[in-house]
Design a protein around this motif. Structure first.
Motif, mmCIF file in Angstrom:
data_model
loop_
_atom_site.group_PDB
_atom_site.id
_atom_site.type_symbol
_atom_site.label_atom_id
_atom_site.label_comp_id
_atom_site.label_asym_id
_atom_site.label_seq_id
_atom_site.Cartn_x
_atom_site.Cartn_y
_atom_site.Cartn_z
ATOM 1 N N LEU B 91 1.022 -1.068 0.117
ATOM 2 C CA LEU B 91 -0.128 -0.007 0.177
ATOM 3 C C LEU B 91 1.017 1.182 -0.240
ATOM 4 O O LEU B 91 1.661 1.509 1.118
ATOM 5 C CB LEU B 91 -0.755 -0.214 1.252
ATOM 6 N N PRO B 92 0.986 2.081 -1.054
ATOM 7 C CA PRO B 92 1.951 3.066 -1.205
ATOM 8 C C PRO B 92 1.941 4.218 -0.213
ATOM 9 O O PRO B 92 3.024 4.796 0.127
ATOM 10 C CB PRO B 92 1.925 3.701 -2.623
ATOM 11 N N ASN B 93 0.652 4.312 0.278
ATOM 12 C CA ASN B 93 0.471 5.472 1.245
ATOM 13 C C ASN B 93 0.782 4.884 2.670
ATOM 14 O O ASN B 93 0.359 5.969 3.884
ATOM 15 C CB ASN B 93 -0.446 6.183 1.146
ATOM 16 N N LYS B 94 1.210 3.955 2.982
ATOM 17 C CA LYS B 94 1.453 3.475 4.424
ATOM 18 C C LYS B 94 3.079 3.172 4.385
ATOM 19 O O LYS B 94 3.563 2.485 3.426
ATOM 20 C CB LYS B 94 0.665 2.235 4.686
#
Lengths: 309, 226
Positions: B91-94
């Motif tokens: 998950l790119p925003n985690k």
């Protein structure tokens, strides 16, 4: 467990809102425009209503009585009229008051006043000034008065001399049509604006969530339930709505300060700034509620598409 | 434990992705699936994850048809499988920590368990010092190790690794294979798809060769033959 999940969903939505700042900014910008349009519709509606009320207030009908008409019969007719649901107000003008007003109206017309003095008695009958709630209701009132015109004096003559509706019927009908058309037209314009704004917002949020479609598939693969995946997106949508609503309400403040005097000069009955301050709680809840519902529903529907796959 | 019973997958256009595949995999086994691109390896894994439905046949996990599971049952089933992909799918925003924690949250684990297990599993893949980095701040090998950590954090029964070394250099490939072997030695079934002969030679377990949607070879002694 439910509370832990809710806490995690809120935290995740909040974090995602800040980390996806570009997407959040774009969504808020579009939603602010949508809420601005929706809120402006409230102001337009209030201005239109004030204008139409102004027109409605200028329309009335007068019932003129013969000079011999007994006052108690006139007052009895007034009471009968007041029981009609269509009546907004009735003013009784006695013979003396009618004469006084006549003299005041012609105070610079010595010839008329002299002729009146020469008569030696009051030639004016009493009258009733009637205002209806809607201009379309005057015809019904006039018909009621026609039936009542059978009311007679002791000598057997009718007490009603004249009802001026029939002279003004064309003008009243025209005004009624103008008011009805304005209301219909404004409803159509408002409906188009509302639908267009909702579609634009929905598509913006759908686009924002489209960028996360791969994330959604990963979340599904690690076994997250649909509600746990959907929750942060819906919360993020609600945040878009709340922030956009606050921005919109702030923008309305200088806008109404600027437009207030203009609308007051033009429409005389309404100052938009006063209206905004008086109706702030109502406008606040409508704008905030619309933002929250729009954000939540748009996000819910947009995520649902990817959860189905 | 896993049984593919005469599974076929035919897409709408008529192309055959799987053709009458029958296969059983025992618990704690390490199997490698090899084959050319389009041979049906990934489709086979998608069938196991119930990402795609078979046109014919069934996929069974402990005698349960995974495609007959209701939504809740499917979520629970997927929590028993850890997945690792060639493109990492983080998950790119985690952050690395949050990516792993998300898998635990999805499994309904408590905050206390998350706080103790995530650093531990990051330590296992030697990434404890990168736990607050986002995927974009990590190298390919590091991202894949985060993906492996996420796959094993819930102590799954099965780890599926779909071309996990496809985007990695030889050193990172070696490290990833060693981690997968360690996971298998701890008692977890590992299903690996790969094109890499070196990986197969290094693993040395059962090798299934696929071609045109069919199992053409099932070698218990770990040979790469294409």
């Amino acid at each position: 467990m439910i509370w832990i999940n809710i806490k995690r969903i809120i935290k995740s939505g909040f974090v995602s809102f800040w980390r996806n700042s570009v997407v959040s900014f774009a969504s808020i910008l579009v939603m602010t425009m949508t809420l601005f349009v929706l809120g402006s519709i409230l102001f337009v509606g209030a201005t239109l209503e004030a204008s139409l009320n102004q027109i409605r207030n200028k329309v009335d009908i007068n019932v003129y009585f013969v000079t011999e008409a007994p006052e108690e019969d006139i007052l009895s007719l007034r009471d009968s009229l007041e029981s009609l649901p269509e009546i907004s107000s009735i003013e009784y003008v006695s013979r003396e008051e009618a004469l006084f007003r006549f003299r005041a109206r012609h105070e610079n017309d010595q010839l008329t006043l002299q002729a009146l003095d020469e008569l030696g008695e009051n030639p004016l009958g009493a009258n009733l000034n009637i205002k209806a709630k809607e201009t379309s209701q005057y015809e019904g009132i006039a018909e009621f008065l026609e039936d009542e015109s059978a009311l007679s004096t002791a000598e057997g003559t009718p007490i009603i001399d004249k009802v001026n509706y029939f002279q003004n019927k064309n003008a009243i009908d025209k005004l009624t049509r103008i008011i009805d058309s304005s209301e219909t037209f404004s409803f159509i314009i408002i409906a188009i604006l509302v639908i267009a704004s909702i579609i634009i917002t929905f598509n913006t949020i759908r686009l924002a969530i489209y960028t996360s479609k791969d994330e959604i598939s990963v979340m599904k693969l690690v076994g997250a339930s649909n509600s746990y995946i959907r929750g942060p997106f819906v919360f993020e949508g609600i945040m878009y709505g709340v922030v956009s609503a606050i921005i919109t309400l702030i923008l309305f403040y200088p806008m109404t300060i600027w437009l207030g005097p203009l609308t007051e000069n033009f429409f005389s009955d309404i100052n938009l700034f006063d209206y905004y301050i008086d109706q702030f709680s109502k406008i606040f809840f409508i704008v905030l509620g619309s933002g929250v519902i729009l954000g939540a529903v748009s996000s819910y529907l947009a995520v649902r598409k990817y959860l189905r796959k | 434990m896993i049984y593919f019973d005469q599974v076929s997958k035919i897409y709408n256009g008529g192309s055959i992705a799987l053709d009458d595949v029958t296969l059983s995999i025992a618990p704690k086994e390490f199997i490698s699936i090899v084959g050319h691109s389009g041979a049906g390896k990934t489709t086979l894994l998608k069938m196991l994850l119930a990402e795609e439905r078979p046109s014919r046949g069934g996929v069974f996990f402990e005698s349960t048809d995974v495609h007959g599971l209701p939504k809740l049952g499917l979520n629970n089933f997927r929590r028993r499988i850890g997945t690792v992909f060639q493109d990492f799918r983080l998950l790119p925003n985690k952050t690395a920590y949050e990516n792993i924690a998300f898998a635990m949250e999805a499994a309904g684990r408590s905050d206390g368990e998350i706080e103790s297990d995530v650093p531990h599993v990051l330590d296992l893949v030697d990434l404890e010092d990168k736990m607050w980095n986002f995927p974009r701040e990590l190298s390919g090998g590091e991202r894949q190790r985060v993906a492996i950590a996420r796959a094993i954090v819930n102590q799954p029964d099965i780890v599926i690794a779909d071309e996990p070394t496809g985007n990695l250099d030889p050193i990172n490939t070696y490290e990833v294979v060693q981690i997968l072997k360690k996971i298998n030695n701890l008692g977890t079934m590992v299903i690996l798809t790969t094109h890499n002969k070196g990986v197969i030679d290094s693993v040395g377990g059962r090798v299934i060769t696929m071609d045109n949607g069919k199992v053409v070879r099932d070698d218990k002694k770990g040979k790469y033959a294409l």
